[in-house]
Design an enzyme around this catalytic site. Structure first.
Site, mmCIF file in Angstrom:
data_model
loop_
_atom_site.group_PDB
_atom_site.id
_atom_site.type_symbol
_atom_site.label_atom_id
_atom_site.label_comp_id
_atom_site.label_asym_id
_atom_site.label_seq_id
_atom_site.Cartn_x
_atom_site.Cartn_y
_atom_site.Cartn_z
ATOM 1 N N GLU A 122 -44.508 -14.277 1.280
ATOM 2 C CA GLU A 122 -44.218 -12.930 1.773
ATOM 3 C C GLU A 122 -42.782 -12.871 2.291
ATOM 4 O O GLU A 122 -42.297 -13.838 2.880
ATOM 5 C CB GLU A 122 -45.206 -12.610 2.907
ATOM 6 C CG GLU A 122 -45.152 -11.208 3.449
ATOM 7 C CD GLU A 122 -46.245 -10.957 4.513
ATOM 8 O OE1 GLU A 122 -47.377 -11.472 4.381
ATOM 9 O OE2 GLU A 122 -45.918 -10.272 5.490
ATOM 10 N N ASP A 169 -40.483 -10.083 4.498
ATOM 11 C CA ASP A 169 -40.721 -8.853 5.263
ATOM 12 C C ASP A 169 -39.502 -8.202 5.880
ATOM 13 O O ASP A 169 -38.693 -8.880 6.520
ATOM 14 C CB ASP A 169 -41.597 -9.177 6.496
ATOM 15 C CG ASP A 169 -42.971 -9.666 6.155
ATOM 16 O OD1 ASP A 169 -43.526 -9.216 5.159
ATOM 17 O OD2 ASP A 169 -43.491 -10.523 6.913
ATOM 18 N N GLU A 222 -39.868 -5.352 8.797
ATOM 19 C CA GLU A 222 -40.809 -4.565 9.584
ATOM 20 C C GLU A 222 -40.009 -3.905 10.706
ATOM 21 O O GLU A 222 -39.171 -4.550 11.337
ATOM 22 C CB GLU A 222 -41.916 -5.440 10.167
ATOM 23 C CG GLU A 222 -42.780 -6.052 9.077
ATOM 24 C CD GLU A 222 -43.989 -6.800 9.617
ATOM 25 O OE1 GLU A 222 -45.110 -6.373 9.367
ATOM 26 O OE2 GLU A 222 -43.771 -7.814 10.303
ATOM 27 N N THR A 282 -37.556 -9.418 10.651
ATOM 28 C CA THR A 282 -37.604 -10.000 9.304
ATOM 29 C C THR A 282 -38.374 -11.313 9.373
ATOM 30 O O THR A 282 -38.382 -11.988 10.411
ATOM 31 C CB THR A 282 -36.184 -10.292 8.755
ATOM 32 O OG1 THR A 282 -35.546 -11.268 9.602
ATOM 33 C CG2 THR A 282 -35.341 -9.036 8.710
ATOM 34 N N ASN A 283 -39.040 -11.653 8.263
ATOM 35 C CA ASN A 283 -39.785 -12.914 8.243
ATOM 36 C C ASN A 283 -39.913 -13.389 6.798
ATOM 37 O O ASN A 283 -39.808 -12.593 5.861
ATOM 38 C CB ASN A 283 -41.172 -12.710 8.866
ATOM 39 C CG ASN A 283 -41.794 -13.999 9.398
ATOM 40 O OD1 ASN A 283 -41.242 -15.092 9.243
ATOM 41 N ND2 ASN A 283 -42.959 -13.870 10.020
ATOM 42 N N GLU A 309 -39.149 -15.816 12.015
ATOM 43 C CA GLU A 309 -38.705 -14.474 12.364
ATOM 44 C C GLU A 309 -37.257 -14.439 12.836
ATOM 45 O O GLU A 309 -36.816 -15.318 13.576
ATOM 46 C CB GLU A 309 -39.567 -13.898 13.503
ATOM 47 C CG GLU A 309 -41.052 -13.851 13.217
ATOM 48 C CD GLU A 309 -41.792 -15.116 13.646
ATOM 49 O OE1 GLU A 309 -41.129 -16.141 13.940
ATOM 50 O OE2 GLU A 309 -43.035 -15.075 13.678
ATOM 51 N N TRP A 360 -49.006 -5.701 19.339
ATOM 52 C CA TRP A 360 -47.971 -6.705 19.101
ATOM 53 C C TRP A 360 -46.551 -6.188 19.245
ATOM 54 O O TRP A 360 -45.685 -6.849 19.835
ATOM 55 C CB TRP A 360 -48.159 -7.241 17.659
ATOM 56 C CG TRP A 360 -46.993 -7.945 17.079
ATOM 57 C CD1 TRP A 360 -46.450 -9.123 17.537
ATOM 58 C CD2 TRP A 360 -46.196 -7.537 15.960
ATOM 59 N NE1 TRP A 360 -45.369 -9.459 16.746
ATOM 60 C CE2 TRP A 360 -45.194 -8.517 15.781
ATOM 61 C CE3 TRP A 360 -46.224 -6.461 15.083
ATOM 62 C CZ2 TRP A 360 -44.243 -8.429 14.772
ATOM 63 C CZ3 TRP A 360 -45.287 -6.379 14.077
ATOM 64 C CH2 TRP A 360 -44.305 -7.356 13.920
#
Ligand SMILES: *[C@@H]1O[C@H](CO)[C@@H](O)[C@H](O)[C@H]1NC(C)=O
Ligand SMILES: *[C@@H]1O[C@H](CO)[C@@H](O)[C@H](O)[C@H]1NC(C)=O
Ligand SMILES: *[C@@H]1O[C@H](CO)[C@@H](O)[C@H](O)[C@H]1NC(C)=O
Ligand SMILES: *[C@@H]1O[C@H](CO)[C@@H](O)[C@H](O)[C@H]1NC(C)=O
Length: 298
Positions: free
Chosen positions: A111, A113, A115, A129-130, A140, A205
């Site tokens: 994945e 990301d 977000e 971001t990850n 992250e 979260w």
């Protein structure tokens, strides 16, 4: 002479993958065809499609107490460059999370990301971001943005090739995750991924670690998406390259071998110095036994 060696290794990796890119394809979806690229996979009655004044199709993902909403690309890809223009939730967006990411399926999924973690009115959005490889993330980096991401559309790009993953904002690289597989660091490269966009309730979260809950009196929340573009190697749903697609020697595109040049390195350094608020590589509390291996390899 380490440098030429690195370049040779890089060139070999690219050559292997280019040969496997049976279905290089590009799509610029600035117009009415946006939804032909995606399926609504969640909250169908919470997705609004409309055209802006310039005739560009805008897809608003909305979130209320009943549901959020999400899209998934029809095609799966093994490497590519993916861009989306997004205008984030205006006003009080605390607890909401808008996303643009690539993912494969299953427990050992890969994945990549973007977000966007909302905030109360007047406080900054966080761009999270990850990178996950074989089901493991924990890589992250978070940034504030140098503009108000709710006032207008901005362009968020994921470039994913065998050498590195580059996250860019309005064409400026902000993060690079290099392929250190040769040193034993897992790298997403074996599993086809789909592009996703979603808006969901992340208030367990997101805002200040889950301390600020969504204020539902401000619902429905809406994040707007437009201008999706991809230039990528498409594979069939079985994970195999499409046999009906163009011949194997089709060149994948300039993104396939792209790495940061001096300007890109400078852009990443600028974003880190001025806008980064979290970097897993500097989180001593979380990794008391020592940093993840890639932190000392870049
Ligand atoms: C977004 O940025 C990418 C990478 O620079 C570029 O290829 C793409 O055309 C841009 N999209 C729009 C809508 O300008
Ligand atoms: C929200 O604003 C606060 C205060 O400025 C800040 O500490 C935080 O990083 C912001 N973002 C999120 C997602 O909490
Ligand atoms: C939620 O928003 C309403 C309307 O702006 C406001 O009156 C109320 O105080 C907010 N609730 C919380 C918990 O902040
Ligand atoms: C690849 O195959 C899948 C499933 O057969 C199809 O949905 C998709 O449109 C194809 N992509 C290309 C680029 O031909």
């Amino acid at each position: 002479m380490p440098r030429p060696l690195v370049q040779q290794v890089a060139a070999a990796a690219v050559a292997t993958v280019v040969a496997c890119c049976f279905a290089a394809r590009s799509s610029a979806v600035l117009d009415a065809s946006f939804m032909e690229e995606f399926d609504v996979i969640w909250g169908g009655d919470h997705v609004r499609v409309a055209d802006d004044e310039e005739g560009r199709r805008v897809v608003a993902l909305t979130l209320d107490r009943d549901s959020g909403s999400g899209l998934q690309s029809k095609d799966q890809f093994l490497f590519g460059e993916f861009s989306m223009e997004i205008k984030l939730v205006p006003g009080d967006s605390a607890g909401t999370v808008a996303t643009f990411y690539l993912t494969s399926e299953g427990e050992t999924h890969d994945e990549i990301d973007f977000e966007f973690l909302g905030n109360v009115s007047g406080e900054p959005y966080v761009m999270h971001t990850n990178v996950f490889a074989n089901g493991k993330g924990e890589r992250e980096q978070q940034f504030y943005l140098w503009f108000d991401p709710t006032a207008d559309f901005h362009n968020y790009t994921i470039l994913w090739n065998p050498l590195n993953i580059i996250f860019s904002v309005d064409g400026e690289p902000v993060r690079v995750f290099k392929n250190h597989e040769a040193s034993g660091v897992p790298y997403p490269g074996g599993q086809p991924m789909r592009a996703h966009a979603s808006l969901w309730n992340g208030d367990f979260w997101a805002t200040r670690g889950g301390q600020v809950k969504i204020n539902w009196t401000h619902a429905p929340f809406a994040a707007s998406y437009r201008g999706y573009e991809s230039s990528a190697c498409s594979v069939s749903s079985g994970g195999q390259p499409n046999s009906t697609s163009p011949s194997p020697d089709d060149s994948a595109g300039p993104w396939m071998g792209r790495q940061l040049g001096p300007d890109g390195e400078r852009a990443v350094a600028w974003a880190r110095e001025n806008y980064m608020i979290y970097d897993y590589c500097r989180d001593q509390w979380r990794f008391p036994q020592g940093q993840p291996a890639e932190c000392n390899l870049d």
